[in-house]
Motif scaffolding. Sequence first.
Motif, PDB file in Angstrom:
ATOM      1  N   GLU A 179       0.815  -1.218   0.000  1.00  0.00           N
ATOM      2  CA  GLU A 179       0.000   0.000   0.000  1.00  0.00           C
ATOM      3  C   GLU A 179       0.846   1.265   0.000  1.00  0.00           C
ATOM      4  OE1 GLU A 179      -2.618  -0.239   3.302  1.00  0.00           O
ATOM      5  OE2 GLU A 179      -3.798  -1.909   2.479  1.00  0.00           O
ATOM      6  N   GLN A 180       2.167   1.133   0.044  1.00  0.00           N
ATOM      7  CA  GLN A 180       3.042   2.296   0.095  1.00  0.00           C
ATOM      8  C   GLN A 180       3.591   2.628  -1.290  1.00  0.00           C
ATOM      9  OE1 GLN A 180       5.461   2.603   3.970  1.00  0.00           O
ATOM     10  NE2 GLN A 180       5.483   0.401   3.528  1.00  0.00           N
ATOM     11  N   VAL A 181       3.760   3.925  -1.543  1.00  0.00           N
ATOM     12  CA  VAL A 181       4.355   4.390  -2.793  1.00  0.00           C
ATOM     13  C   VAL A 181       5.613   5.175  -2.462  1.00  0.00           C
ATOM     14  CG1 VAL A 181       4.051   5.795  -4.861  1.00  0.00           C
ATOM     15  CG2 VAL A 181       2.118   4.485  -3.958  1.00  0.00           C
ATOM     16  N   PHE A 182       6.699   4.839  -3.139  1.00  0.00           N
ATOM     17  CA  PHE A 182       7.984   5.484  -2.930  1.00  0.00           C
ATOM     18  C   PHE A 182       8.314   6.320  -4.160  1.00  0.00           C
ATOM     19  CE2 PHE A 182       7.809   1.892  -0.156  1.00  0.00           C
ATOM     20  CZ  PHE A 182       8.529   2.245   0.978  1.00  0.00           C
ATOM     21  N   ARG A 183       8.556   7.611  -3.940  1.00  0.00           N
ATOM     22  CA  ARG A 183       8.826   8.541  -5.030  1.00  0.00           C
ATOM     23  C   ARG A 183      10.235   9.127  -4.877  1.00  0.00           C
ATOM     24  NH1 ARG A 183       3.942   9.006  -7.434  1.00  0.00           N
ATOM     25  NH2 ARG A 183       2.106   8.639  -6.131  1.00  0.00           N
ATOM     26  N   ARG A 184      10.576  10.063  -5.758  1.00  0.00           N
ATOM     27  CA  ARG A 184      11.919  10.644  -5.780  1.00  0.00           C
ATOM     28  C   ARG A 184      12.339  11.101  -4.380  1.00  0.00           C
ATOM     29  NH1 ARG A 184      16.049  12.978  -8.657  1.00  0.00           N
ATOM     30  NH2 ARG A 184      16.717  15.065  -8.067  1.00  0.00           N
ATOM     31  N   GLY A 185      13.496  10.614  -3.950  1.00  0.00           N
ATOM     32  CA  GLY A 185      14.047  10.984  -2.656  1.00  0.00           C
ATOM     33  C   GLY A 185      13.681  10.044  -1.534  1.00  0.00           C
ATOM     34  N   ASP A 186      12.581   9.288  -1.683  1.00  0.00           N
ATOM     35  CA  ASP A 186      12.182   8.344  -0.645  1.00  0.00           C
ATOM     36  C   ASP A 186      13.204   7.227  -0.524  1.00  0.00           C
ATOM     37  OD1 ASP A 186       9.825   9.589   0.149  1.00  0.00           O
ATOM     38  OD2 ASP A 186       8.610   8.545  -1.343  1.00  0.00           O
ATOM     39  N   ILE A 187      13.357   6.701   0.704  1.00  0.00           N
ATOM     40  CA  ILE A 187      14.262   5.582   0.945  1.00  0.00           C
ATOM     41  C   ILE A 187      13.483   4.444   1.596  1.00  0.00           C
ATOM     42  CG2 ILE A 187      15.011   6.534   3.178  1.00  0.00           C
ATOM     43  CD1 ILE A 187      17.791   5.276   2.611  1.00  0.00           C
ATOM     44  N   GLU A 188      13.695   3.228   1.117  1.00  0.00           N
ATOM     45  CA  GLU A 188      13.083   2.042   1.708  1.00  0.00           C
ATOM     46  C   GLU A 188      14.181   1.186   2.323  1.00  0.00           C
ATOM     47  OE1 GLU A 188       9.730  -1.276   0.642  1.00  0.00           O
ATOM     48  OE2 GLU A 188      11.304  -0.987  -0.849  1.00  0.00           O
ATOM     49  N   GLU A 189      13.984   0.813   3.586  1.00  0.00           N
ATOM     50  CA  GLU A 189      14.900  -0.074   4.283  1.00  0.00           C
ATOM     51  C   GLU A 189      14.245  -1.447   4.406  1.00  0.00           C
ATOM     52  OE1 GLU A 189      16.657   1.538   7.887  1.00  0.00           O
ATOM     53  OE2 GLU A 189      16.150   3.584   7.245  1.00  0.00           O
ATOM     54  N   ALA A 190      14.937  -2.485   3.941  1.00  0.00           N
ATOM     55  CA  ALA A 190      14.400  -3.846   3.993  1.00  0.00           C
ATOM     56  C   ALA A 190      15.435  -4.762   4.636  1.00  0.00           C
ATOM     57  CB  ALA A 190      14.059  -4.340   2.588  1.00  0.00           C
ATOM     58  N   ASP A 191      14.941  -5.867   5.217  1.00  0.00           N
ATOM     59  CA  ASP A 191      15.839  -6.860   5.813  1.00  0.00           C
ATOM     60  C   ASP A 191      15.269  -8.253   5.598  1.00  0.00           C
ATOM     61  OD1 ASP A 191      13.764  -7.153   7.663  1.00  0.00           O
ATOM     62  OD2 ASP A 191      14.749  -5.929   9.184  1.00  0.00           O
ATOM     63  N   GLU A 192      15.801  -9.237   6.337  1.00  0.00           N
ATOM     64  CA  GLU A 192      15.417 -10.633   6.132  1.00  0.00           C
ATOM     65  C   GLU A 192      13.938 -10.898   6.389  1.00  0.00           C
ATOM     66  OE1 GLU A 192      17.865  -9.536   8.065  1.00  0.00           O
ATOM     67  OE2 GLU A 192      19.645 -10.817   7.977  1.00  0.00           O
TER      68      GLU A 192
END
Length: 226
Positions: free
Chosen positions: A173-186
């Motif tokens: 449900e999230q949208v990531f646009r210019r400048g946004d950062i997504e942090e993911a892990d295991e």
Amino acid sequence: MSAMINHHVSDELLLDYAAGTLGEGWSIAVATHLALSPEGRARLALMENAGGQLLEDIDFDASAEVDQNDSWQRMKAKLSTESAQAQRISAPATRAAGSATIPEPLRSYLGGDLDQLKWRALGRGAYQIRIPTGDEESEVRLLKIPAGKPVPEHSHGGRELTVVLKGAFSDGEQVFRRGDIEEADESLTHQPIATPDEDCICLAVTDAPLKFKSFIVRLVQPALGI
């Protein structure tokens, strides 16, 4: 080129960046995000100021053990009490880049802006550029995902940082646009999808190969280096 940032770097990661303890690959991702995020730069300035004040207040005992968890809790408490002040901090201006899509310091690693780059095909219209660094801990690359197309579903063998430079992608449900950062892990299994209006170009940093659900993708994964 301004951006409305909705997904910000975490306090923990930003604190490591401020302390200079992040590896080169992770630092490139955080610095790229901060170049596009006035709020992020304001938070960084607040952390640096708060950290300096804490050091001044500490009575150092060379024989005493340092409790890193306690230090982090004290830092968070201090930041919390000054959160209103953070909103009033004027973010330092970044060097003007004209109409550049890729900000510094990332542009220096690539040797130019988007129109000067040479992409390597990944298949199904996707492309990548692997970015050499002196950091053996992580892999750094640009990814170009065609408009409206998904990244193959995958989980992670470690940490992944993704910074959007152009276009956008949806992840649940999230949208990531210019400048946004997504942090993911295991703990995260997902399938980001580029929004249909334009190709999505991202900076991605990982410290382990992705774990793809598709057998076909896993088969060609060593050749693609992802």
